[in-house]
Design an enzyme around this catalytic site. Structure first.
Site, mmCIF file in Angstrom:
data_model
loop_
_atom_site.group_PDB
_atom_site.id
_atom_site.type_symbol
_atom_site.label_atom_id
_atom_site.label_comp_id
_atom_site.label_asym_id
_atom_site.label_seq_id
_atom_site.Cartn_x
_atom_site.Cartn_y
_atom_site.Cartn_z
ATOM 1 N N LYS A 45 30.977 6.171 66.490
ATOM 2 C CA LYS A 45 31.679 5.803 67.730
ATOM 3 C C LYS A 45 33.130 6.271 67.678
ATOM 4 O O LYS A 45 33.648 6.589 66.598
ATOM 5 C CB LYS A 45 31.623 4.284 67.887
ATOM 6 C CG LYS A 45 32.293 3.555 66.745
ATOM 7 C CD LYS A 45 31.855 2.118 66.660
ATOM 8 C CE LYS A 45 32.590 1.437 65.527
ATOM 9 N NZ LYS A 45 32.039 0.131 65.217
ATOM 10 N N ARG A 139 31.317 -12.594 68.563
ATOM 11 C CA ARG A 139 31.673 -11.383 69.287
ATOM 12 C C ARG A 139 30.484 -11.124 70.190
ATOM 13 O O ARG A 139 30.112 -11.995 70.966
ATOM 14 C CB ARG A 139 31.988 -10.239 68.303
ATOM 15 C CG ARG A 139 32.727 -9.093 68.956
ATOM 16 C CD ARG A 139 33.245 -8.076 67.965
ATOM 17 N NE ARG A 139 32.188 -7.349 67.283
ATOM 18 C CZ ARG A 139 32.393 -6.229 66.572
ATOM 19 N NH1 ARG A 139 33.608 -5.726 66.482
ATOM 20 N NH2 ARG A 139 31.399 -5.626 65.970
ATOM 21 N N TYR A 254 67.028 4.428 65.182
ATOM 22 C CA TYR A 254 67.294 3.509 66.304
ATOM 23 C C TYR A 254 67.614 2.110 65.799
ATOM 24 O O TYR A 254 66.997 1.614 64.857
ATOM 25 C CB TYR A 254 66.056 3.385 67.182
ATOM 26 C CG TYR A 254 65.767 4.575 68.071
ATOM 27 C CD1 TYR A 254 66.712 5.051 68.982
ATOM 28 C CD2 TYR A 254 64.528 5.195 68.014
ATOM 29 C CE1 TYR A 254 66.418 6.126 69.803
ATOM 30 C CE2 TYR A 254 64.232 6.268 68.841
ATOM 31 C CZ TYR A 254 65.181 6.733 69.731
ATOM 32 O OH TYR A 254 64.892 7.787 70.549
ATOM 33 N N MET A 313 59.051 8.297 68.092
ATOM 34 C CA MET A 313 57.822 8.861 68.671
ATOM 35 C C MET A 313 57.381 10.149 67.978
ATOM 36 O O MET A 313 56.197 10.348 67.698
ATOM 37 C CB MET A 313 58.001 9.121 70.171
ATOM 38 C CG MET A 313 56.695 9.562 70.836
ATOM 39 S SD MET A 313 56.866 9.990 72.575
ATOM 40 C CE MET A 313 57.166 8.405 73.317
#
Ligand SMILES: *Cc1c(COP(=O)(O)O)cnc(C)c1O
Length: 370
Positions: A45, A139, A254, A313
């Site tokens: 998957k 689940r 940052y 990023m």
């Protein structure tokens, strides 16, 4: 305006690159198959956990894998042309409107509710199906009562499945409880095969194997457990774009939350959280991560270099002060995870699991299959 077609991507000079060792994946499958009492399938998957079902599924089929697990009918339908003769199970079932696709591509939906069973019954035998029974994970799955009612009504699934919640904690009491609950439920459907275990469950021993096992992460090199160490399959790398010198007391990235305690050499690596280098593995300045964790590292020139400050990023700063200067140069490739840096360790430093790292690698990698 016309543009020439793009040339094929060049792995040798790529900014970010991913090596996928299909042979290692096949070797991992064989090693697990050798430990499984019954048959061994494969969970492919999410595009084979981000590594590419296109390459991996046919390779596993050639090695003898006959059963593949995907999450959705759509995933199963695109897998069909890759493994024309295998069984394909869609573990999230079937929706109204998908019946024709499932039938034409011979996808076996794993039904988890009376509504799905009804939808399948309405097809009058045009589609084989399996059932998912919940044995304590809360689940997906039928309750024990719903499963019994379905057996009573003459339901004929080809496979009865359940899923373990705590298989990666071998001593957890829920493992044995789920196994005990599963036995009589599987026996309700005398003609069906049964399947309980994914990678970690297989390592709990033959009592957990039933007719078919469903390994995923161990095939992709992401799980070391119970004396089984899979071969690494994926290596993620990006280049050193720049090396800079900073003074003790200066800050990095940052938020200025990483303050250097010594004069430092910093390598700027050209990959960041858009490439799956999870921001939570930052060296400092990420308040959501458990305050005790030290942050991640990368592997460079055979050394480990800790991440400094926040991962951004597209860029990640690492401390290379302790690596001999001649060993780190602009353009060198840094390893995010792979043979030198186990993916499980990288995941732990980011407060996550190897599954999430693999399935969030992003779109920028140039891939090489070996
Ligand atoms: C994903 C999945 C697996 C494979 O699990 P791993 O932990 O990756 O081995 C097996 N069964 C089901 C139902 C799954 O969803």
């Amino acid at each position: 305006m016309r543009h020439d077609p793009l040339p094929p991507p060049d792995f040798a000079v790529a900014a970010c690159r991913l090596t996928i060792d299909v042979g290692a994946c096949v070797a991992n499958w064989r090693a697990i198959a050798a430990r499984s009492k019954g048959a061994t399938g494969a969970a492919v998957k999410a595009d084979a956990y981000g590594l590419g079902a296109e390459i991996i599924a046919p390779a596993l089929a050639r090695a003898g894998c006959r059963d593949f697990f995907v999450a959705t009918i759509e995933e199963g339908a695109s897998l069909r042309r890759l493994v024309p003769d295998a069984r394909i199970f869609s573990v999230s079932g079937l929706w109204a409107g998908q019946e024709a696709l499932a039938i034409s591509r011979r996808i076996i939906p794993v039904a988890a509710s009376p509504e799905q069973l009804e939808l399948i019954a309405g097809l009058g035998g045009a589609l084989e199906h399996a059932v998912f029974i919940d044995t304590g994970m809360n689940r997906l799955g039928l309750t024990a009562e719903q499963a019994a009612a379905y057996a009573q009504s003459g339901g004929k699934p080809v496979m009865v499945m359940s899923h373990l919640a705590c298989a990666d904690e071998p001593d957890h009491a829920l493992n044995a409880r789920q196994n005990e609950s599963f036995q009589p439920l599987a026996a309700l459907f005398a003609e069906a095969e049964s399947s309980l275990s994914s990678s970690a469950g297989i390592l709990l021993g033959p009592d957990y194997h039933y007719d078919l096992t469903r390994p995923g992460i161990a095939l992709y090199g992401g799980m070391t457990l119970g004396g089984f160490a899979p071969r690494p399959v994926a290596t993620a790398e990006a280049r050193v774009i720049q090396i800079r010198h900073a003074k003790a007391g200066e800050t990095v990235s940052y938020g200025a939350r990483e303050r250097l305690s010594r004069d430092s050499r910093i390598a700027i690596i050209g990959a960041g959280y858009a490439d799956g280098w999870h921001r939570a593995a930052s060296g400092a300045g990420v308040p959501l991560r458990n305050a005790g964790a030290a942050g991640g590292a990368i592997s460079l020139a055979g050394h480990t270099a800790p991440i400094l400050g926040r991962i951004t990023m597209d860029l990640t700063m690492v401390d290379v002060t302790d690596i001999p200067e001649h060993l780190v140069r602009d353009g060198d490739y840094a390893e995010f995870f792979g043979p030198n840096l186990p993916i499980e360790d990288v995941a732990r430093a980011a407060g996550t699991i190897s599954y999430e790292l693999l399935t969030s690698l992003g779109k920028r990698y140039v891939r090489r299959i070996v």
